[in-house]
Design an enzyme around this catalytic site. Structure first.
Site, PDB file in Angstrom:
ATOM      1  N   SER A 218       0.840  -1.194   0.000  1.00 49.81           N
ATOM      2  CA  SER A 218       0.000   0.000   0.000  1.00 49.81           C
ATOM      3  C   SER A 218       0.882   1.253   0.000  1.00 49.81           C
ATOM      4  O   SER A 218       1.631   1.462  -0.947  1.00 49.81           O
ATOM      5  CB  SER A 218      -0.967  -0.044   1.183  1.00 49.81           C
ATOM      6  N   GLU A 349      -9.717  -5.749  -2.883  1.00 52.63           N
ATOM      7  CA  GLU A 349      -9.122  -4.513  -2.369  1.00 52.63           C
ATOM      8  C   GLU A 349     -10.046  -3.792  -1.377  1.00 52.63           C
ATOM      9  O   GLU A 349     -10.351  -4.306  -0.327  1.00 52.63           O
ATOM     10  CB  GLU A 349      -8.707  -3.605  -3.527  1.00 52.63           C
ATOM     11  N   HIS A 469      -7.893  -5.686   0.733  1.00 50.12           N
ATOM     12  CA  HIS A 469      -6.630  -4.965   0.839  1.00 50.12           C
ATOM     13  C   HIS A 469      -5.880  -5.461   2.074  1.00 50.12           C
ATOM     14  O   HIS A 469      -6.458  -5.582   3.161  1.00 50.12           O
ATOM     15  CB  HIS A 469      -6.933  -3.473   0.963  1.00 50.12           C
TER      16      HIS A 469
END
Length: 567
Positions: A218, A349, A469
């Site tokens: 990320s 995600e 995610h």
């Protein structure tokens, strides 16, 4: 006061779990510091502690080592000052504090937080081991490298040296007024200082300074890509893994974050007349106030997910971390550290962001009635002339229909829009640019596996509902503040740990994740081709490992139309 229950719904929830201590599954036996191993490096002497890996291997842990002078007082908002020598033995037997962030009482925080953790199977190895350096995620405003957040218990079953690092977060790390008072990017410069520390010291811990794999997730993934083009990072690493984020997006990076500096000043009751008074006032504020101020930056619910960003620094005579637009660096052959590269995203995600809206009547009403105003905030669209893209995306992802609470179609469409806008399209662009212009192999994967746990679990069933995610990190690191250790019991989750750590281990050794020899039965079926501009193949990591092609390109076509770029 803020509601902890509410904050748990936002991206910061990963650092705000109720229990920040390690679970009993990852707890280590009680020892005194005097029992710990000792390493002597060119910089000094370090006394660590012993830990035990998932499969029972004892290894050495050196935690909380300061790599730069405390960034406090006059050093606040300044580039880091690397520590080159330690006059006394360093007690590295316990984790250091996290950098200031929004957190409940009891979380160990301090502005003096620039520390590294080093985990090694053997600091006296006759042959130096590959080194993996991990840059933690968290939007540049959350998470840390502490061992109960991203722990070593899985990767240290392999013959690698693992390094995890802290870097300054939020305004403390990324204040940028666009002038010599705060040129910006100090959080990235912290990362450079940590890499320089690794370069100087890692051989003493058993690691090979000529075989460093830089990894990040990320915000950490964005960081990894920028290090490939940064003049400050040149030659400090030799492979790169960037998971679920990219600095290449819908518009070029800016040259300052002045509006965020103003907003921070407003939140802390500082004057906002000019950068001089803003910086002077913010220097006087307690770090606790800066760390707690995150909620004041959100504009709609807990959006936007991304607040602080990298900037292309103006030249004031300082050492600049970034002096070129990322897409120009990749296209123009200006990667100063071009290396073999793994790029990835998960299947779902930020799909869970849809529930934040759909389960809140106020947010749902606002998004339906003010779509063109809110869409640029939530989906991080360029703010100028945003109404046409916003409407086009509403048609494509939602069929032009209003969002409805409890409606499966609304949840699926809005969740996919969140995921594609924040991560998917950006990673798609990165993978396609790199596969065309990097002189080294680029490997692309999609993580679709849904195991026993996830960073988003349905609040009613406590079960995962997608590959969210951060979920691939569950099989690379022990994340003891929230999840139990995956036992080595042959279960599907256990096999996934073996697969993910095996792929990283191969890549760290060879610059290629594919297995060599017969010593990795969990990867026996893997043949992961490098991505090419023509075939655009990728590895889908689910219950099985399969090679597919053209990841999400049907969905990303509308983004290419709205935000065209020459590849």
């Amino acid at each position: 006061m803020f509601s902890l229950k509410a904050v748990l719904l936002c991206v910061v929830c990963y650092t705000l779990a109720p229990s920040l201590g390690q679970t009993s599954d990852t707890a280590e036996p009680s020892r005194t510091p005097q029992d710990g191993p000792v390493t002597v490096s060119p910089s000094g002497q370090f006394r660590g502690s012993w830990m035990t890996s998932r499969r029972g291997r004892q290894f050495q842990a050196y935690r909380g080592i300061r790599y730069a002078q405390p960034p406090v007082g006059e050093l606040r908002f300044q580039p880091p000052k690397l520590i080159e020598t330690y006059p006394e033995e360093v007690d590295a037997s316990e984790d250091g504090p996290a950098c200031p962030l929004l957190a409940p009482p009891g979380t160990p925080l301090d502005e003096d937080c620039l520390n590294v953790n080093v985990y090694t199977p053997n600091n006296n190895s006759s042959k130096p081991l590959p080194v993996i350096v991990f840059i933690h995620p968290g939007g540049f405003y959350s998470f840390s490298s502490r061992s109960n957040v991203f722990g070593p218990h899985y990767l240290l079953d392999k013959d690698v040296v693992l390094v995890t690092i802290n870097y300054r977060l939020g305004t403390l790390g990324f204040l940028s007024t666009g002038d010599e008072l705060a040129p910006g990017n100090n959080g990235f410069k912290d990362q450079v200082a940590a890499l320089r520390w690794v370069r100087r010291n890692i051989r003493a811990f058993g690691g090979d300074p000529e075989l460093v794999t830089l990894t990040g997730y990320s915000a950490g993934s964005t960081s990894v890509v920028l290090h490939m083009m940064s003049p400050m990072s040149k030659g400090l690493f030799h492979r790169a893994i960037s998971n679920s984020a990219s600095p290449v997006g819908k518009e070029p990076l800016g040259q300052d974050l002045y509006s965020l500096a103003v907003r921070q000043a407003e939140i802390l009751n500082c004057p906002t007349d000019n950068s001089t008074v803003i910086v002077a006032c913010l220097k006087t504020k307690p770090w606790q106030e800066l760390g707690r101020s995150l909620l004041g930056f959100y504009e709609f619910g807990y959006d936007p997910v991304t607040i602080w960003k990298p900037i292309v620094e103006k030249d004031f005579g300082q050492e600049r971390f970034l002096d070129v637009q990322p897409e120009d660096a990749i296209r123009g052959g200006k990667l100063l550290t071009p290396v073999p590269h793994i790029v990835s995203q998960t299947t779902d995600e930020f799909f869970w962001k849809a529930f934040t809206v759909l389960k809140n009547d106020t947010l749902l009403k606002q998004m339906n009635e003010n779509w063109n105003r809110i869409a640029p905030i939530s989906f991080q669209l360029p703010r100028e002339n945003a109404s046409i893209p916003a409407e086009r995306l509403r048609q494509v992802y939602l069929g032009g229909r209003a969002l409805v609470r409890g409606d499966v179609t609304s949840a699926r469409g809005l969740g996919k829009l969140y995921g594609d806008s924040i991560v998917g399209f950006r990673v798609h662009r990165l993978a396609n640019l790199m596969s065309r212009h990097s002189p080294h192999k680029v490997f692309y994967y999609e993580f679709s596996y849904i195991g026993n746990h996830s960073f988003y679990e349905d609040p009613e069933t406590s079960r995962p509902t997608g590959a969210a995610h951060h979920d691939d990190l569950l099989y690379l690191f022990s994340i003891g503040f929230r999840f139990p250790l995956v036992p080595a019991d042959g279960s599907q989750d256990s096999v996934m740990v073996d697969r993910m750590t095996g792929l990283w281990y191969n890549f760290a050794r060879f610059g290629d994740p594919n297995p060599r020899g017969a010593d990795q039965p969990e990867l026996s079926s893997v043949h992961w081709p490098a991505m090419t501009p023509q075939e655009r193949q990728y590895l889908r990591i689910g219950d099985q490992l399969t090679v597919q092609a053209k990841l999400g390109e049907d969905r990303f076509r509308v983004w290419e139309e709205l935000y065209p770029m020459e590849y």
